[in-house]
Scaffold this motif. Sequence first.
Motif, PDB file in Angstrom:
ATOM      1  N   TYR A  75       0.796  -1.231   0.000  1.00  0.00           N
ATOM      2  CA  TYR A  75       0.000   0.000   0.000  1.00  0.00           C
ATOM      3  C   TYR A  75       0.829   1.282   0.000  1.00  0.00           C
ATOM      4  O   TYR A  75       0.301   2.351  -0.282  1.00  0.00           O
ATOM      5  CB  TYR A  75      -0.915   0.032   1.223  1.00  0.00           C
ATOM      6  N   GLY A  76       2.106   1.195   0.330  1.00  0.00           N
ATOM      7  CA  GLY A  76       2.922   2.388   0.453  1.00  0.00           C
ATOM      8  C   GLY A  76       3.102   2.790   1.907  1.00  0.00           C
ATOM      9  O   GLY A  76       2.443   2.259   2.808  1.00  0.00           O
ATOM     10  N   ARG A  77       3.997   3.723   2.136  1.00  0.00           N
ATOM     11  CA  ARG A  77       4.264   4.210   3.492  1.00  0.00           C
ATOM     12  C   ARG A  77       3.354   5.391   3.806  1.00  0.00           C
ATOM     13  O   ARG A  77       3.119   6.244   2.944  1.00  0.00           O
ATOM     14  CB  ARG A  77       5.737   4.620   3.611  1.00  0.00           C
ATOM     15  N   ALA A  89      -5.755   9.267   1.807  1.00  0.00           N
ATOM     16  CA  ALA A  89      -4.906   9.536   0.640  1.00  0.00           C
ATOM     17  C   ALA A  89      -3.845   8.451   0.480  1.00  0.00           C
ATOM     18  O   ALA A  89      -3.520   8.045  -0.645  1.00  0.00           O
ATOM     19  CB  ALA A  89      -4.252  10.903   0.780  1.00  0.00           C
ATOM     20  N   TRP A  90      -3.301   7.974   1.585  1.00  0.00           N
ATOM     21  CA  TRP A  90      -2.310   6.885   1.533  1.00  0.00           C
ATOM     22  C   TRP A  90      -2.914   5.640   0.901  1.00  0.00           C
ATOM     23  O   TRP A  90      -2.304   5.030   0.012  1.00  0.00           O
ATOM     24  CB  TRP A  90      -1.815   6.571   2.947  1.00  0.00           C
ATOM     25  N   ARG A  91      -4.105   5.265   1.345  1.00  0.00           N
ATOM     26  CA  ARG A  91      -4.716   4.036   0.860  1.00  0.00           C
ATOM     27  C   ARG A  91      -5.054   4.124  -0.632  1.00  0.00           C
ATOM     28  O   ARG A  91      -5.035   3.124  -1.348  1.00  0.00           O
ATOM     29  CB  ARG A  91      -5.983   3.737   1.668  1.00  0.00           C
ATOM     30  N   MET A  92      -5.348   5.334  -1.095  1.00  0.00           N
ATOM     31  CA  MET A  92      -5.745   5.496  -2.494  1.00  0.00           C
ATOM     32  C   MET A  92      -4.552   5.661  -3.429  1.00  0.00           C
ATOM     33  O   MET A  92      -4.670   5.404  -4.633  1.00  0.00           O
ATOM     34  CB  MET A  92      -6.656   6.717  -2.630  1.00  0.00           C
ATOM     35  N   ALA A  93      -3.404   6.089  -2.919  1.00  0.00           N
ATOM     36  CA  ALA A  93      -2.306   6.473  -3.798  1.00  0.00           C
ATOM     37  C   ALA A  93      -1.764   5.307  -4.605  1.00  0.00           C
ATOM     38  O   ALA A  93      -1.741   5.346  -5.843  1.00  0.00           O
ATOM     39  CB  ALA A  93      -1.184   7.116  -2.970  1.00  0.00           C
ATOM     40  N   ALA A  94      -1.314   4.241  -3.948  1.00  0.00           N
ATOM     41  CA  ALA A  94      -0.666   3.140  -4.662  1.00  0.00           C
ATOM     42  C   ALA A  94      -1.669   2.252  -5.381  1.00  0.00           C
ATOM     43  O   ALA A  94      -1.613   2.085  -6.605  1.00  0.00           O
ATOM     44  CB  ALA A  94       0.171   2.314  -3.686  1.00  0.00           C
ATOM     45  N   GLU A 234       1.862   9.203  -4.432  1.00  0.00           N
ATOM     46  CA  GLU A 234       2.034   8.977  -2.991  1.00  0.00           C
ATOM     47  C   GLU A 234       2.707  10.176  -2.329  1.00  0.00           C
ATOM     48  O   GLU A 234       2.364  10.564  -1.204  1.00  0.00           O
ATOM     49  CB  GLU A 234       2.870   7.713  -2.797  1.00  0.00           C
ATOM     50  N   GLN A 235       3.676  10.780  -3.014  1.00  0.00           N
ATOM     51  CA  GLN A 235       4.456  11.874  -2.436  1.00  0.00           C
ATOM     52  C   GLN A 235       3.729  13.220  -2.464  1.00  0.00           C
ATOM     53  O   GLN A 235       4.245  14.204  -1.928  1.00  0.00           O
ATOM     54  CB  GLN A 235       5.789  11.995  -3.178  1.00  0.00           C
ATOM     55  N   VAL A 236       2.552  13.294  -3.085  1.00  0.00           N
ATOM     56  CA  VAL A 236       1.767  14.541  -3.041  1.00  0.00           C
ATOM     57  C   VAL A 236       1.452  14.920  -1.595  1.00  0.00           C
ATOM     58  O   VAL A 236       1.379  16.093  -1.240  1.00  0.00           O
ATOM     59  CB  VAL A 236       0.470  14.393  -3.865  1.00  0.00           C
ATOM     60  N   ARG A 237       1.261  13.891  -0.746  1.00  0.00           N
ATOM     61  CA  ARG A 237       1.030  14.078   0.692  1.00  0.00           C
ATOM     62  C   ARG A 237      -0.159  14.989   0.969  1.00  0.00           C
ATOM     63  O   ARG A 237      -0.055  16.032   1.640  1.00  0.00           O
ATOM     64  CB  ARG A 237       2.289  14.605   1.380  1.00  0.00           C
ATOM     65  N   ALA A 238      -1.297  14.583   0.416  1.00  0.00           N
ATOM     66  CA  ALA A 238      -2.531  15.319   0.650  1.00  0.00           C
ATOM     67  C   ALA A 238      -2.865  15.334   2.135  1.00  0.00           C
ATOM     68  O   ALA A 238      -2.567  14.389   2.866  1.00  0.00           O
ATOM     69  CB  ALA A 238      -3.664  14.675  -0.136  1.00  0.00           C
ATOM     70  N   PHE A 239      -3.489  16.418   2.566  1.00  0.00           N
ATOM     71  CA  PHE A 239      -3.911  16.635   3.953  1.00  0.00           C
ATOM     72  C   PHE A 239      -2.734  16.850   4.907  1.00  0.00           C
ATOM     73  O   PHE A 239      -2.906  16.799   6.122  1.00  0.00           O
ATOM     74  CB  PHE A 239      -4.765  15.471   4.475  1.00  0.00           C
ATOM     75  N   GLY A 240      -1.537  17.084   4.353  1.00  0.00           N
ATOM     76  CA  GLY A 240      -0.387  17.307   5.223  1.00  0.00           C
ATOM     77  C   GLY A 240       0.644  18.197   4.558  1.00  0.00           C
ATOM     78  O   GLY A 240       1.792  17.787   4.401  1.00  0.00           O
ATOM     79  N   GLY A 241       0.280  19.407   4.189  1.00  0.00           N
ATOM     80  CA  GLY A 241       1.202  20.293   3.473  1.00  0.00           C
ATOM     81  C   GLY A 241       1.374  19.828   2.040  1.00  0.00           C
ATOM     82  O   GLY A 241       2.453  19.405   1.622  1.00  0.00           O
ATOM     83  N   GLU A 242       0.300  19.905   1.273  1.00  0.00           N
ATOM     84  CA  GLU A 242       0.263  19.350  -0.080  1.00  0.00           C
ATOM     85  C   GLU A 242       1.414  19.866  -0.952  1.00  0.00           C
ATOM     86  O   GLU A 242       1.707  21.068  -0.950  1.00  0.00           O
ATOM     87  CB  GLU A 242      -1.071  19.688  -0.763  1.00  0.00           C
ATOM     88  N   ARG A 243       2.014  18.937  -1.695  1.00  0.00           N
ATOM     89  CA  ARG A 243       3.064  19.306  -2.651  1.00  0.00           C
ATOM     90  C   ARG A 243       2.407  19.458  -4.025  1.00  0.00           C
ATOM     91  O   ARG A 243       2.445  18.557  -4.862  1.00  0.00           O
ATOM     92  CB  ARG A 243       4.146  18.234  -2.693  1.00  0.00           C
TER      93      ARG A 243
END
Length: 538
Positions: A75-77, A89-94, A234-243
């Motif tokens: 699932y990713g980290r 967002a983590w569960r949906m990314a990978a 995965e690295q977009v990091r939604a809900f935590g300082g979005e990139r």
Amino acid sequence: MSGHLNGRLSAFAGTGRLVTLGLRRSRVMLVVWVYALTAYAASTAYGFKKLYDTPASLHDFVAGINGNGAAVAMYGRIHVTASIGGITAWRMAAIGGLLAGVMSVLLVVRHTRGDEEAGRLELVGAGVVGRRAPLTAGLLVGVIANLALAVLSFLALISIGLPVAGSLATGLAWTIPGLCAVAAAGVTAQVAETAQAARTLALAALGVAYLLRAIGDAGRVAWLTWVTPIGWAEQVRAFGGERWWLLALGPAVALVLVAVAYALVERRDLGGGLLAARTGPAEAAPYLNGPLGLAWRLQRGALLAWAAGFAVYGAAVGGILKGIGDLAKDSSDMQDMFARMGGRGSLEDSYTAAMMGIIGMLAAAYAVQVVLRMRTEETAQRLEPLLATRVRRVRWSIGHLLFAVAGPALLLAVAGLTAGLAHGLRVHDLGGQLPRLLGAALVQAPATWVAAAIAVLLFGAVPRLAAAAWGVLGAFLLLGQLGPVLRLSQAVMDLSPFTHVPKLPGGEATATPILALTAVAAVIAAAGLVSLRRRDIG
């Protein structure tokens, strides 16, 4: 300059009409994919919101996932650890990014190389259609599907109460692997000479991207994660300082690949590919002397590819099992959800049964694909000449249906074996765990046969709606995933054949539901074959 401009315009002439036609032809497929993935996003967010309603339970869940190598690989980290939106967002990314890529590949190849192989582009090209119009239309259909997915999932997440910025970033993150897959499929459609080969090449590239991301996350090799579109999502990091800047990488790479596809389309003949097909033998192999041999020739590539995927997925599920108790030990809601999905055994057994139910639905997807290959043979006008020989309709269809029956059983066996091996080796009980997990996987087979039988009935009775079999399977999937979370009534849950499968391991292994599901599948399939005998072909 004017002539050059006119030349460019003529190369794209007719694109709008082809896009409209493509959307119309794929309306069922497109709606099912977008609806299912949007529901996946909504159910994930809703389920996490109910299951982890305290900071302590959320902290324990994140620690358990990030401390489990198999879960991280699958699932990713988890990078944003302090919010429901972050784990959504983590569960949906990978997994979500991988599925969005698969959707994109199937759509683009269907409307490019698939139409070309079937001879439709040759007819269309005789009209006012530019050289690049068919490729452009196929790419635009894929882009429209990804944008629709991004918008609808954004709306679904904010309707559940998640912050707007994070929901928007999560929805747009789908488009990173999705748009890259759209463009990659456009390239493989020019390289390969058949639709099957084009799909295989594009899906193989997608699989490599997922594998590199998995190795990068599980092995903490950060640069591997950063070289894949799935890793970027995965690295977009939604809900935590979005990139937000990462959202530009997908379209940028897609534009480069589209330019490559346009260059390639100018360098090949219509109907040909840059990779020329191998010259076949002067005489067919003996096994091709019959419908079963032909079905094997058509279905073997897909079966082997699915088997490889099931082996990896089964190993991942088996690798997670040992630590599942730590993930849910402090969440009574999560324990109850697993019990509703997988039976009232131990937590490990309930989780295993729930995962085997998901594996069963994946096997049913393969079975539906096998059945719908018969519809492809019909629409491509390869069936009618075959039936002009001594081959009868039912005999021809049974060759494919054998794969719809034996294929899912084989895939389930592969997943059960790899899950049993992974878990058995981790707990030092290979002799005990291997047969338990193998049995838990194989018991799903009758439910997959019901899904295949429904596809047979649609193909035989209303062939124009044969693709609706995906919608039926999607409904089964939603009942299995959303039902326990929403606490739907048992009467509604019973509409899915997977609800009636014995919840193994841990549950009671009775023959009655297995025999009943098998009988239901046989009756429905028989009705489909009778309808096939009576209707016109083509």
